[in-house]
Scaffold this active site. Structure first.
Site, PDB file in Angstrom:
ATOM      1  N   THR A 205       0.835  -1.201   0.000  1.00  0.00           N
ATOM      2  CA  THR A 205       0.000   0.000   0.000  1.00  0.00           C
ATOM      3  C   THR A 205       0.868   1.248   0.000  1.00  0.00           C
ATOM      4  O   THR A 205       1.977   1.224   0.520  1.00  0.00           O
ATOM      5  CB  THR A 205      -0.845  -0.044   1.290  1.00  0.00           C
ATOM      6  OG1 THR A 205      -1.772  -1.111   1.155  1.00  0.00           O
ATOM      7  CG2 THR A 205      -1.578   1.244   1.563  1.00  0.00           C
ATOM      8  N   ARG A 233     -13.858  -8.241  -0.270  1.00  0.00           N
ATOM      9  CA  ARG A 233     -13.118  -7.853   0.939  1.00  0.00           C
ATOM     10  C   ARG A 233     -12.594  -6.398   0.831  1.00  0.00           C
ATOM     11  O   ARG A 233     -12.041  -5.992  -0.178  1.00  0.00           O
ATOM     12  CB  ARG A 233     -11.942  -8.813   1.138  1.00  0.00           C
ATOM     13  CG  ARG A 233     -11.075  -8.523   2.370  1.00  0.00           C
ATOM     14  CD  ARG A 233      -9.882  -7.684   2.053  1.00  0.00           C
ATOM     15  NE  ARG A 233      -9.008  -7.510   3.219  1.00  0.00           N
ATOM     16  CZ  ARG A 233      -8.001  -6.635   3.275  1.00  0.00           C
ATOM     17  NH1 ARG A 233      -7.742  -5.875   2.236  1.00  0.00           N
ATOM     18  NH2 ARG A 233      -7.252  -6.519   4.353  1.00  0.00           N
ATOM     19  N   GLY A 235     -10.187  -3.587   3.038  1.00  0.00           N
ATOM     20  CA  GLY A 235      -9.258  -3.468   4.168  1.00  0.00           C
ATOM     21  C   GLY A 235      -9.405  -2.143   4.892  1.00  0.00           C
ATOM     22  O   GLY A 235     -10.442  -1.465   4.809  1.00  0.00           O
ATOM     23  N   ASP A 236      -8.339  -1.768   5.593  1.00  0.00           N
ATOM     24  CA  ASP A 236      -8.375  -0.540   6.399  1.00  0.00           C
ATOM     25  C   ASP A 236      -8.138   0.724   5.583  1.00  0.00           C
ATOM     26  O   ASP A 236      -8.537   1.812   6.002  1.00  0.00           O
ATOM     27  CB  ASP A 236      -7.296  -0.613   7.487  1.00  0.00           C
ATOM     28  CG  ASP A 236      -5.898  -0.744   6.884  1.00  0.00           C
ATOM     29  OD1 ASP A 236      -5.722  -1.564   5.949  1.00  0.00           O
ATOM     30  OD2 ASP A 236      -4.981  -0.031   7.325  1.00  0.00           O
ATOM     31  N   THR A 256      -0.208   1.040   6.844  1.00  0.00           N
ATOM     32  CA  THR A 256      -0.051  -0.104   5.944  1.00  0.00           C
ATOM     33  C   THR A 256       0.135  -1.351   6.798  1.00  0.00           C
ATOM     34  O   THR A 256       0.803  -1.303   7.829  1.00  0.00           O
ATOM     35  CB  THR A 256       1.130   0.062   4.987  1.00  0.00           C
ATOM     36  OG1 THR A 256       1.307  -1.164   4.265  1.00  0.00           O
ATOM     37  CG2 THR A 256       2.434   0.399   5.704  1.00  0.00           C
ATOM     38  N   GLY A 259      -4.829  -5.314   7.177  1.00  0.00           N
ATOM     39  CA  GLY A 259      -5.916  -4.372   7.389  1.00  0.00           C
ATOM     40  C   GLY A 259      -6.933  -4.750   8.441  1.00  0.00           C
ATOM     41  O   GLY A 259      -7.462  -3.881   9.148  1.00  0.00           O
TER      42      GLY A 259
END
Ligand code: ASP
Length: 340
Positions: A205, A233, A235-236, A256, A259
């Site tokens: 990321t 899905r 992630g954060d 990074t 997540g």
């Protein structure tokens, strides 16, 4: 000389005055970037690849610094810097992003403005060349904070962003990665359906945080997520408070790592909250989260952060994290491994 209370007070006042003078003034501008954390170690890297990573990080830093130096906003610097990283096939964002289980690319990004606390994010976009710009447009030109899937792609197109075919993002390296991962899954070695499976070793990321000459903070994060992700899905990275946060009262953060742990621990906001509620320094707050809180849970990764006074923190609990920073004072650096 007789040590009277008066003399003591005089000395104390002198000391306070001195320490005030010694406090470094806030740098005019500061920026920090990351290109992902993970099992990045010297023995897994060739000298050529290392040079390529370093020059991509340098090009990104140079771009952002040129904007900040000219008096541009932290938001403009963050967006332009992330464009460079999204364009580089080395990082898991934009071109070069990781593949989903279906061997497509789905991108997530978010943006936050520390002056207004306005924020924007997109999740699972497939056709926007620069997801970070879509996130900024959600922030600046819509009443929403997050848009997902085909709707987010359509919003970006309507706002005039560059549209590409999904295979624009493909690279052979990422295709091989997902095929290897699927093979391992078939052999029963790894499974994303096991909640504690440590399959996710490398994160690429990209993220950027900046403080501009007006004292405004901004943060942005852009990613392809996790290799072999499926079922939509997310992630954060596109979740405000988890992967990205900025507040002029405290700091700007871009994360990074794995997540799911960053979401559960609301990592980016937690760093800011520790500064505001506990009175910790940026380094202490970020260190508590990355070194003390995440590891016992199995949460791996790192973050880059700049606070309102221009301090920088770049903590990570993995063997490496692609990272760099620059300050108006001339201090700058690019590092990859834990021990440089
Ligand atoms: N945090 C990202 C995610 O979980 C992955 C990364 O940092 O590379 O989607």
């Amino acid at each position: 000389m007789k040590f009277t209370p008066y003399l003591f007070l005089l000395l104390l006042a002198g000391c306070v005055g001195l320490s005030k003078e010694q406090e470094a003034p806030r740098p005019e501008y500061v920026m920090a970037i990351h290109g992902g954390a993970g099992t990045i170690s010297k023995d897994l890297m060739t000298p050529e690849l290392e040079t390529a990573y370093r020059s991509a990080l340098q090009a990104a830093l140079d771009k952002g610094e040129s904007i900040l130096k000219a008096g541009g906003s932290s938001a403009d610097a963050v967006e332009a810097t992330i464009h460079i990283l999204e364009e580089s096939p080395l990082f898991n964002a934009g071109k070069g992003a990781v593949f989903t289980h279906e061997e497509t690319v789905e991108l997530d990004a978010s943006f936050m403005d520390g002056a207004t606390l306005n924020a924007g994010a997109v999740a699972g976009v497939k056709t926007l060349r620069h997801p970070i710009s879509a996130a900024r447009l959600v922030m600046d030109s819509s009443v929403h904070v997050m848009m997902a899937g085909t709707g987010a792609d359509a919003f970006g197109e309507k706002m005039g962003l560059e549209i590409v075919e999904n295979d624009f993002f493909y690279t052979d390296r990422r295709l091989k990665q997902v095929q290897d991962r699927k093979q391992a899954e078939m052999e029963g070695l790894q499974s994303m359906l096991n909640p504690r499976e440590p399959v996710l070793k490398k994160y690429g990321t990209v993220g950027c945080v900046a403080l501009d000459k007006n004292g405004n903070l901004a943060a942005g994060t852009s990613t392809g997520g996790m290799t072999n992700k499926r079922y939509g899905r997310v992630g954060d990275a596109p979740i405000i408070g988890a992967g990205t946060y900025a507040n002029n009262a405290s700091c700007a953060i871009s994360c990074t790592g794995h997540g799911e742990y960053f979401i559960r621990n609301v990592v980016a906001h937690d760093v800011a909250a520790r500064m505001m509620y506990k009175g910790l320094s940026l380094e202490q707050a970020a260190g508590e989260v990355i070194y003390d809180m995440l590891p016992p849970q199995g949460g791996t990764g790192g973050l880059v952060a700049v606070d309102k006074d221009g301090n920088v923190a770049l903590p990570f609990n993995t063997p490496g994290m692609f990272r760099g920073f620059v300050k108006s004072t001339g201090e700058t650096g690019i590092d990859i491994y834990k021990e440089e």
